[in-house]
Design a protein around this motif. Sequence first.
Motif, PDB file in Angstrom:
ATOM      1  N   LEU A   8       0.816  -1.203   0.000  1.00  0.00           N
ATOM      2  CA  LEU A   8       0.000   0.000   0.000  1.00  0.00           C
ATOM      3  C   LEU A   8       0.859   1.266   0.000  1.00  0.00           C
ATOM      4  CD1 LEU A   8      -3.007   0.828   0.092  1.00  0.00           C
ATOM      5  CD2 LEU A   8      -2.827   0.865   2.568  1.00  0.00           C
ATOM      6  N   ALA A   9       1.918   1.254   0.786  1.00  0.00           N
ATOM      7  CA  ALA A   9       2.798   2.423   0.898  1.00  0.00           C
ATOM      8  C   ALA A   9       3.518   2.745  -0.414  1.00  0.00           C
ATOM      9  CB  ALA A   9       3.822   2.199   2.010  1.00  0.00           C
ATOM     10  N   ASP A  10       3.627   1.777  -1.305  1.00  0.00           N
ATOM     11  CA  ASP A  10       4.329   1.981  -2.575  1.00  0.00           C
ATOM     12  C   ASP A  10       3.430   2.528  -3.684  1.00  0.00           C
ATOM     13  OD1 ASP A  10       6.644   1.055  -1.398  1.00  0.00           O
ATOM     14  OD2 ASP A  10       6.337  -1.008  -2.074  1.00  0.00           O
ATOM     15  N   VAL A  11       2.133   2.662  -3.409  1.00  0.00           N
ATOM     16  CA  VAL A  11       1.198   3.209  -4.394  1.00  0.00           C
ATOM     17  C   VAL A  11       1.205   4.728  -4.235  1.00  0.00           C
ATOM     18  CG1 VAL A  11      -1.181   3.269  -5.231  1.00  0.00           C
ATOM     19  CG2 VAL A  11      -0.262   1.150  -4.253  1.00  0.00           C
ATOM     20  N   ARG A  30      -6.974  -0.991  -1.287  1.00  0.00           N
ATOM     21  CA  ARG A  30      -7.036  -1.749  -0.027  1.00  0.00           C
ATOM     22  C   ARG A  30      -5.926  -2.798   0.005  1.00  0.00           C
ATOM     23  NH1 ARG A  30     -13.069  -1.525  -0.014  1.00  0.00           N
ATOM     24  NH2 ARG A  30     -12.940  -3.080  -1.605  1.00  0.00           N
ATOM     25  N   ASP A  31      -5.319  -2.911   1.178  1.00  0.00           N
ATOM     26  CA  ASP A  31      -4.289  -3.910   1.426  1.00  0.00           C
ATOM     27  C   ASP A  31      -4.986  -5.186   1.877  1.00  0.00           C
ATOM     28  OD1 ASP A  31      -2.243  -5.517   2.379  1.00  0.00           O
ATOM     29  OD2 ASP A  31      -1.178  -3.877   3.358  1.00  0.00           O
ATOM     30  N   ARG A  36      -5.710  -5.742  10.036  1.00  0.00           N
ATOM     31  CA  ARG A  36      -6.823  -4.790   9.962  1.00  0.00           C
ATOM     32  C   ARG A  36      -6.751  -4.229   8.552  1.00  0.00           C
ATOM     33  NH1 ARG A  36      -5.025  -0.941  14.489  1.00  0.00           N
ATOM     34  NH2 ARG A  36      -3.479  -1.007  12.925  1.00  0.00           N
ATOM     35  N   GLU A  37      -7.834  -4.336   7.855  1.00  0.00           N
ATOM     36  CA  GLU A  37      -7.819  -3.909   6.463  1.00  0.00           C
ATOM     37  C   GLU A  37      -7.460  -2.425   6.370  1.00  0.00           C
ATOM     38  OE1 GLU A  37     -11.263  -3.792   3.409  1.00  0.00           O
ATOM     39  OE2 GLU A  37     -10.610  -5.859   3.609  1.00  0.00           O
ATOM     40  N   GLN A  38      -6.319  -2.150   5.785  1.00  0.00           N
ATOM     41  CA  GLN A  38      -5.864  -0.779   5.607  1.00  0.00           C
ATOM     42  C   GLN A  38      -6.148  -0.349   4.182  1.00  0.00           C
ATOM     43  OE1 GLN A  38      -1.746  -1.313   6.665  1.00  0.00           O
ATOM     44  NE2 GLN A  38      -2.103  -0.495   8.702  1.00  0.00           N
ATOM     45  N   SER A  39      -6.414   0.960   4.016  1.00  0.00           N
ATOM     46  CA  SER A  39      -6.651   1.471   2.675  1.00  0.00           C
ATOM     47  C   SER A  39      -6.275   2.936   2.604  1.00  0.00           C
ATOM     48  CB  SER A  39      -8.119   1.287   2.274  1.00  0.00           C
ATOM     49  OG  SER A  39      -8.951   2.137   3.035  1.00  0.00           O
ATOM     50  N   LYS A  40      -6.190   3.442   1.376  1.00  0.00           N
ATOM     51  CA  LYS A  40      -5.984   4.868   1.166  1.00  0.00           C
ATOM     52  C   LYS A  40      -6.611   5.252  -0.164  1.00  0.00           C
ATOM     53  CE  LYS A  40      -1.393   4.946  -1.028  1.00  0.00           C
ATOM     54  NZ  LYS A  40      -0.042   5.526  -0.916  1.00  0.00           N
ATOM     55  N   LEU A  41      -6.922   6.531  -0.280  1.00  0.00           N
ATOM     56  CA  LEU A  41      -7.474   7.054  -1.521  1.00  0.00           C
ATOM     57  C   LEU A  41      -6.359   7.622  -2.374  1.00  0.00           C
ATOM     58  CD1 LEU A  41     -10.647   8.906  -0.194  1.00  0.00           C
ATOM     59  CD2 LEU A  41     -10.604   6.823  -1.570  1.00  0.00           C
ATOM     60  N   VAL A  42      -6.425   7.343  -3.681  1.00  0.00           N
ATOM     61  CA  VAL A  42      -5.438   7.870  -4.617  1.00  0.00           C
ATOM     62  C   VAL A  42      -6.167   8.502  -5.806  1.00  0.00           C
ATOM     63  CG1 VAL A  42      -3.678   6.193  -3.920  1.00  0.00           C
ATOM     64  CG2 VAL A  42      -5.144   5.679  -5.878  1.00  0.00           C
ATOM     65  N   VAL A  55      -8.473   4.637 -17.243  1.00  0.00           N
ATOM     66  CA  VAL A  55      -7.595   5.158 -16.192  1.00  0.00           C
ATOM     67  C   VAL A  55      -7.451   4.105 -15.088  1.00  0.00           C
ATOM     68  CG1 VAL A  55      -7.215   7.029 -14.534  1.00  0.00           C
ATOM     69  CG2 VAL A  55      -8.345   7.528 -16.725  1.00  0.00           C
ATOM     70  N   LEU A  56      -8.559   3.471 -14.725  1.00  0.00           N
ATOM     71  CA  LEU A  56      -8.528   2.411 -13.711  1.00  0.00           C
ATOM     72  C   LEU A  56      -7.663   1.241 -14.183  1.00  0.00           C
ATOM     73  CD1 LEU A  56      -9.570   1.381 -10.962  1.00  0.00           C
ATOM     74  CD2 LEU A  56     -11.545   0.443 -12.178  1.00  0.00           C
ATOM     75  N   ASP A  57      -7.799   0.875 -15.452  1.00  0.00           N
ATOM     76  CA  ASP A  57      -7.016  -0.236 -16.004  1.00  0.00           C
ATOM     77  C   ASP A  57      -5.514   0.023 -15.902  1.00  0.00           C
ATOM     78  OD1 ASP A  57      -9.336  -1.600 -16.632  1.00  0.00           O
ATOM     79  OD2 ASP A  57      -9.295  -1.047 -18.763  1.00  0.00           O
ATOM     80  N   LEU A  58      -5.089   1.278 -16.071  1.00  0.00           N
ATOM     81  CA  LEU A  58      -3.660   1.609 -15.995  1.00  0.00           C
ATOM     82  C   LEU A  58      -3.088   1.266 -14.621  1.00  0.00           C
ATOM     83  CD1 LEU A  58      -3.445   5.075 -17.815  1.00  0.00           C
ATOM     84  CD2 LEU A  58      -2.659   2.853 -18.670  1.00  0.00           C
ATOM     85  N   LEU A  59      -3.832   1.594 -13.561  1.00  0.00           N
ATOM     86  CA  LEU A  59      -3.350   1.261 -12.221  1.00  0.00           C
ATOM     87  C   LEU A  59      -3.492  -0.231 -11.957  1.00  0.00           C
ATOM     88  CD1 LEU A  59      -2.129   2.074  -9.530  1.00  0.00           C
ATOM     89  CD2 LEU A  59      -4.418   2.698  -8.744  1.00  0.00           C
ATOM     90  N   GLN A  60      -4.583  -0.828 -12.429  1.00  0.00           N
ATOM     91  CA  GLN A  60      -4.802  -2.266 -12.220  1.00  0.00           C
ATOM     92  C   GLN A  60      -3.633  -3.075 -12.781  1.00  0.00           C
ATOM     93  OE1 GLN A  60      -7.841  -3.597 -10.609  1.00  0.00           O
ATOM     94  NE2 GLN A  60      -6.274  -5.163 -10.370  1.00  0.00           N
ATOM     95  N   ASP A  61      -3.112  -2.640 -13.918  1.00  0.00           N
ATOM     96  CA  ASP A  61      -1.988  -3.340 -14.552  1.00  0.00           C
ATOM     97  C   ASP A  61      -0.696  -3.229 -13.749  1.00  0.00           C
ATOM     98  OD1 ASP A  61      -3.669  -4.076 -16.616  1.00  0.00           O
ATOM     99  OD2 ASP A  61      -2.943  -2.542 -18.008  1.00  0.00           O
TER     100      ASP A  61
END
Length: 124
Positions: A8-11, A30-31, A36-42, A55-61
């Motif tokens: 998560l910290a590397d995103v 989400r990690d 404990r499920e951790q998450s952040k907004l990007v 745009v979503l596909d670019l990050l998914q890849d």
Amino acid sequence: MGKKIGELADVPDVDIAEAGCFKYILIEVRDLGATREQSKLVVRGDASCAYHADVLDLLQDKIDDSKLKLDCKGGGRIRVNPQTRTISVYGYSMGFGRADHEKTVEILKKNYPQWTIEITDEEY
């Protein structure tokens, strides 16, 4: 393509085009491995993408989907003007709905502290 992002910290919090007007999305990352499920907004935006889903596909890849999960929280448009150091956030995504532009601006301000960042609703 190389190693996929598994932490998560590397995103990066923000990955948008340096200039122009383009579609953007707000994504909850989400990690899956955390006790404990951790998450952040990007925030992601790319001038080469015709659709918000692209745009979503670019990050998914780029991520290891056995360790991280993406949940698109909506979209809109961003206009970046490096000459005036301004960013405007507005509009919505037909497929994902309107992102929480207030949260988007909050994230952008951390990455562009010297810029003027605002929500405008005059445009689509």
